[in-house]
Scaffold this motif. Sequence first.
Motif, PDB file in Angstrom:
ATOM      1  N   PRO A   1     -22.315 -22.101  23.698  1.00 52.41           N
ATOM      2  CA  PRO A   1     -22.243 -23.085  24.794  1.00 52.41           C
ATOM      3  C   PRO A   1     -23.460 -23.052  25.710  1.00 52.41           C
ATOM      4  CG  PRO A   1     -20.154 -21.905  24.564  1.00 52.41           C
ATOM      5  CD  PRO A   1     -21.145 -21.210  23.666  1.00 52.41           C
ATOM      6  N   GLU A   2     -24.039 -21.866  25.923  1.00 55.94           N
ATOM      7  CA  GLU A   2     -25.179 -21.763  26.837  1.00 55.94           C
ATOM      8  C   GLU A   2     -26.448 -22.409  26.287  1.00 55.94           C
ATOM      9  OE1 GLU A   2     -24.484 -17.529  25.108  1.00 55.94           O
ATOM     10  OE2 GLU A   2     -23.293 -19.288  25.700  1.00 55.94           O
ATOM     11  N   ALA A   3     -26.411 -22.853  25.024  1.00 56.63           N
ATOM     12  CA  ALA A   3     -27.567 -23.546  24.452  1.00 56.63           C
ATOM     13  C   ALA A   3     -27.565 -25.027  24.782  1.00 56.63           C
ATOM     14  CB  ALA A   3     -27.586 -23.360  22.931  1.00 56.63           C
ATOM     15  N   ARG A   4     -26.557 -25.494  25.500  1.00 57.13           N
ATOM     16  CA  ARG A   4     -26.446 -26.916  25.833  1.00 57.13           C
ATOM     17  C   ARG A   4     -27.259 -27.242  27.087  1.00 57.13           C
ATOM     18  NH1 ARG A   4     -22.477 -30.642  24.546  1.00 57.13           N
ATOM     19  NH2 ARG A   4     -21.197 -28.983  23.639  1.00 57.13           N
ATOM     20  N   GLY A   5     -27.859 -28.415  27.109  1.00 57.65           N
ATOM     21  CA  GLY A   5     -28.540 -28.887  28.312  1.00 57.65           C
ATOM     22  C   GLY A   5     -30.048 -28.887  28.163  1.00 57.65           C
ATOM     23  N   GLN A   6     -30.694 -29.827  28.879  1.00 58.13           N
ATOM     24  CA  GLN A   6     -32.136 -30.020  28.770  1.00 58.13           C
ATOM     25  C   GLN A   6     -32.921 -28.783  29.181  1.00 58.13           C
ATOM     26  OE1 GLN A   6     -33.591 -33.360  31.053  1.00 58.13           O
ATOM     27  NE2 GLN A   6     -35.718 -33.008  30.523  1.00 58.13           N
ATOM     28  N   MET A   7     -32.417 -28.021  30.160  1.00 61.56           N
ATOM     29  CA  MET A   7     -33.162 -26.878  30.680  1.00 61.56           C
ATOM     30  C   MET A   7     -32.794 -25.563  30.008  1.00 61.56           C
ATOM     31  SD  MET A   7     -35.376 -28.046  32.667  1.00 61.56           S
ATOM     32  CE  MET A   7     -35.676 -29.743  33.159  1.00 61.56           C
ATOM     33  N   ALA A   8     -31.911 -25.605  28.989  1.00 62.88           N
ATOM     34  CA  ALA A   8     -31.539 -24.362  28.307  1.00 62.88           C
ATOM     35  C   ALA A   8     -32.762 -23.685  27.699  1.00 62.88           C
ATOM     36  CB  ALA A   8     -30.498 -24.652  27.225  1.00 62.88           C
ATOM     37  N   ARG A   9     -33.692 -24.474  27.181  1.00 62.51           N
ATOM     38  CA  ARG A   9     -34.885 -23.897  26.550  1.00 62.51           C
ATOM     39  C   ARG A   9     -35.748 -23.156  27.560  1.00 62.51           C
ATOM     40  NH1 ARG A   9     -38.335 -29.541  25.453  1.00 62.51           N
ATOM     41  NH2 ARG A   9     -37.880 -30.440  27.495  1.00 62.51           N
ATOM     42  N   ILE A  10     -35.733 -23.616  28.821  1.00 60.36           N
ATOM     43  CA  ILE A  10     -36.485 -22.931  29.875  1.00 60.36           C
ATOM     44  C   ILE A  10     -35.717 -21.712  30.374  1.00 60.36           C
ATOM     45  CG2 ILE A  10     -37.544 -23.179  32.145  1.00 60.36           C
ATOM     46  CD1 ILE A  10     -38.853 -24.899  29.986  1.00 60.36           C
ATOM     47  N   ASP A  11     -34.438 -21.914  30.663  1.00 62.19           N
ATOM     48  CA  ASP A  11     -33.630 -20.837  31.231  1.00 62.19           C
ATOM     49  C   ASP A  11     -33.551 -19.617  30.311  1.00 62.19           C
ATOM     50  OD1 ASP A  11     -33.151 -22.531  33.350  1.00 62.19           O
ATOM     51  OD2 ASP A  11     -31.206 -23.210  32.607  1.00 62.19           O
ATOM     52  N   ALA A  12     -33.426 -19.873  28.999  1.00 59.33           N
ATOM     53  CA  ALA A  12     -33.217 -18.770  28.055  1.00 59.33           C
ATOM     54  C   ALA A  12     -34.510 -18.155  27.538  1.00 59.33           C
ATOM     55  CB  ALA A  12     -32.375 -19.255  26.874  1.00 59.33           C
ATOM     56  N   ALA A  13     -35.623 -18.844  27.708  1.00 61.90           N
ATOM     57  CA  ALA A  13     -36.890 -18.325  27.180  1.00 61.90           C
ATOM     58  C   ALA A  13     -37.305 -17.065  27.909  1.00 61.90           C
ATOM     59  CB  ALA A  13     -37.987 -19.378  27.292  1.00 61.90           C
ATOM     60  N   GLU A  14     -37.879 -16.138  27.143  1.00 61.91           N
ATOM     61  CA  GLU A  14     -38.445 -14.935  27.742  1.00 61.91           C
ATOM     62  C   GLU A  14     -39.734 -15.280  28.483  1.00 61.91           C
ATOM     63  OE1 GLU A  14     -38.357 -10.947  25.564  1.00 61.91           O
ATOM     64  OE2 GLU A  14     -40.422 -11.622  25.285  1.00 61.91           O
ATOM     65  N   THR A  15     -40.562 -16.109  27.848  1.00 64.21           N
ATOM     66  CA  THR A  15     -41.815 -16.582  28.410  1.00 64.21           C
ATOM     67  C   THR A  15     -41.992 -18.041  28.005  1.00 64.21           C
ATOM     68  OG1 THR A  15     -42.826 -14.389  28.214  1.00 64.21           O
ATOM     69  CG2 THR A  15     -44.327 -16.242  28.473  1.00 64.21           C
ATOM     70  N   VAL A  16     -42.568 -18.843  28.897  1.00 67.61           N
ATOM     71  CA  VAL A  16     -42.893 -20.233  28.575  1.00 67.61           C
ATOM     72  C   VAL A  16     -44.414 -20.367  28.599  1.00 67.61           C
ATOM     73  CG1 VAL A  16     -42.611 -22.655  29.200  1.00 67.61           C
ATOM     74  CG2 VAL A  16     -40.735 -21.041  29.612  1.00 67.61           C
ATOM     75  N   LEU A  17     -44.997 -20.554  27.425  1.00 66.21           N
ATOM     76  CA  LEU A  17     -46.445 -20.713  27.294  1.00 66.21           C
ATOM     77  C   LEU A  17     -46.812 -22.186  27.389  1.00 66.21           C
ATOM     78  CD1 LEU A  17     -47.547 -18.394  24.338  1.00 66.21           C
ATOM     79  CD2 LEU A  17     -48.187 -18.171  26.739  1.00 66.21           C
ATOM     80  N   VAL A  18     -47.672 -22.533  28.329  1.00 63.56           N
ATOM     81  CA  VAL A  18     -48.077 -23.921  28.528  1.00 63.56           C
ATOM     82  C   VAL A  18     -49.583 -24.019  28.350  1.00 63.56           C
ATOM     83  CG1 VAL A  18     -48.035 -25.908  30.082  1.00 63.56           C
ATOM     84  CG2 VAL A  18     -46.181 -24.239  30.152  1.00 63.56           C
ATOM     85  N   TYR A  19     -50.022 -24.965  27.531  1.00 61.72           N
ATOM     86  CA  TYR A  19     -51.444 -25.089  27.204  1.00 61.72           C
ATOM     87  C   TYR A  19     -52.127 -26.055  28.157  1.00 61.72           C
ATOM     88  CZ  TYR A  19     -49.085 -23.000  23.282  1.00 61.72           C
ATOM     89  OH  TYR A  19     -48.268 -22.204  22.512  1.00 61.72           O
ATOM     90  N   SER A  20     -52.011 -25.733  29.440  1.00 58.66           N
ATOM     91  CA  SER A  20     -52.574 -26.522  30.530  1.00 58.66           C
ATOM     92  C   SER A  20     -52.906 -25.548  31.649  1.00 58.66           C
ATOM     93  CB  SER A  20     -51.562 -27.578  30.988  1.00 58.66           C
ATOM     94  OG  SER A  20     -52.101 -28.402  32.014  1.00 58.66           O
ATOM     95  N   VAL A  21     -53.314 -26.079  32.795  1.00 58.02           N
ATOM     96  CA  VAL A  21     -53.515 -25.272  33.998  1.00 58.02           C
ATOM     97  C   VAL A  21     -52.834 -25.992  35.158  1.00 58.02           C
ATOM     98  CG1 VAL A  21     -55.651 -24.115  33.275  1.00 58.02           C
ATOM     99  CG2 VAL A  21     -55.773 -26.371  34.368  1.00 58.02           C
ATOM    100  N   PRO A  22     -52.422 -25.266  36.207  1.00 58.11           N
ATOM    101  CA  PRO A  22     -51.690 -25.907  37.305  1.00 58.11           C
ATOM    102  C   PRO A  22     -52.433 -27.080  37.926  1.00 58.11           C
ATOM    103  CG  PRO A  22     -51.601 -23.519  37.522  1.00 58.11           C
ATOM    104  CD  PRO A  22     -52.578 -23.812  36.412  1.00 58.11           C
TER     105      PRO A  22
END
Length: 460
Positions: free
Chosen positions: A224-245
């Motif tokens: 159930p905790e895999a549901r929702g648009q932000m589940a991928r962010i909430d559950a990730a150990e690290t979020v790698l983004v190929y940009s800069v702030p």
Amino acid sequence: MDSPRRPILFVSSPESGLLNPMLTLAAELSGRGVENLWFATDEPRRAEIEGIGSGTPVEFASLGEVVPEMSAVTWDDETYRAVTQSSRFKAHRAVLRHTVDPELRVGKYRALEAAVDKIGPALMVIESLSLFAVELAITRKIPFVLSVPFMPSNVLTSHTPFSKSYTPSGFPVPHSGLPYRMSLTQRIENRLFKLRTFAMFLAPSMAKVVAKDGPIRAELGIAPEARGQMARIDAAETVLVYSVPELDYPFPVPAKMRLVGALVPPLPQAPDDRQVSAWLDGQDSVVYMAFGTITRLTHDQVRGLVEVARRLEGRHQVLWKLPEAQQEYLPPVGQRPANLRIESWLPSQLDVLAHPSVKVFFTHAGGNGYHEGLYFGKPLVVRPLWVDCHDQAVRGEDFGVSLTLDRPETIDPDDVVDKLTRVIGTSSFRERAEHFAALQREAGGREAAADAVLASPALR
């Protein structure tokens, strides 16, 4: 080095814009001697995956053939026209209607499940649109790093007004192409964009599709905790983004998010190919045109771009990466301007962008192209194609690195030549692009991304 031996499993959709940064990251780990690397994607990418290991091997795990509905490259012309139409909300809605179908993920989920059973990964590195892989990682409690080839706000901003969002209320919704500083009309438009997205899922046609989600989740055993648009962010150990702030609008970035800039491999990427590079060496000023693997130019658009090259003759050379299937719309060779060079394929777009003779990048402003162009200090002229391209286009204008065509759905030679001439001739565009190039290089790129993966507690 003391190399982790516990398996690392990369998972990505087969589209180049999603896959390519992960290929660079996997190759970096291979070059460092990291063992037990695996890469799961669709079968057509097998040879490419098996060829990236510069040190230790990268093993291929097949997820089967491409599902046409899940790949923009294989959409029919009617769908392509719908998802690239001028109305940003209608285009956004068309993408959702075509891709939101719980049944589409079943085959990929099962194939990945078999691969996970075989490999036993200690860590997964998952491309952000491979939601079936996120669901499996959460369900199996496998730590994962999320790979994001977009601006950070793209994955942190909710598309509906009632869902969790990491960005402030009123932040421009992804795919709207709206600026940070909005007029009253634009603020209303931004709010309506979210409300209309929410409302479309209440319509009978979409409601029937959504109703299938629960039984399919139960069949697959998805947590159930895999549901929702932000589940991928909430559950990730690290979020790698190929940009800069600095290439996104301001908001508080979550601590788990690492912005490392564009992932660029060691250059030259294609040292043995001298044909195009030798030609570039002989030029003073080159306009590089390339609109990604999804863009399908019409006869009139191709002829319009040929006219653009004709009007630039005597001032600039034009290098155009144009797929062979669209070259049928070109005039005969003898009727083309002498300053126009057509290539159906380039061994390395990055080698081209890195060349000092290239003065401007005429692009669709996809996530990779936008950041890669700026990584090499090239200002942009933008013909946004769809969804996130409009978001990159408006930020590029606000940050002083690009101009956008007045009517992207057409090719008006007067407008294109005007924009190209202004960007090349105004030093501030180049100076701003070089500023963002320095910021991206300081962010660390592939080396910083690899360090973040190897720092995972799951590998210790």
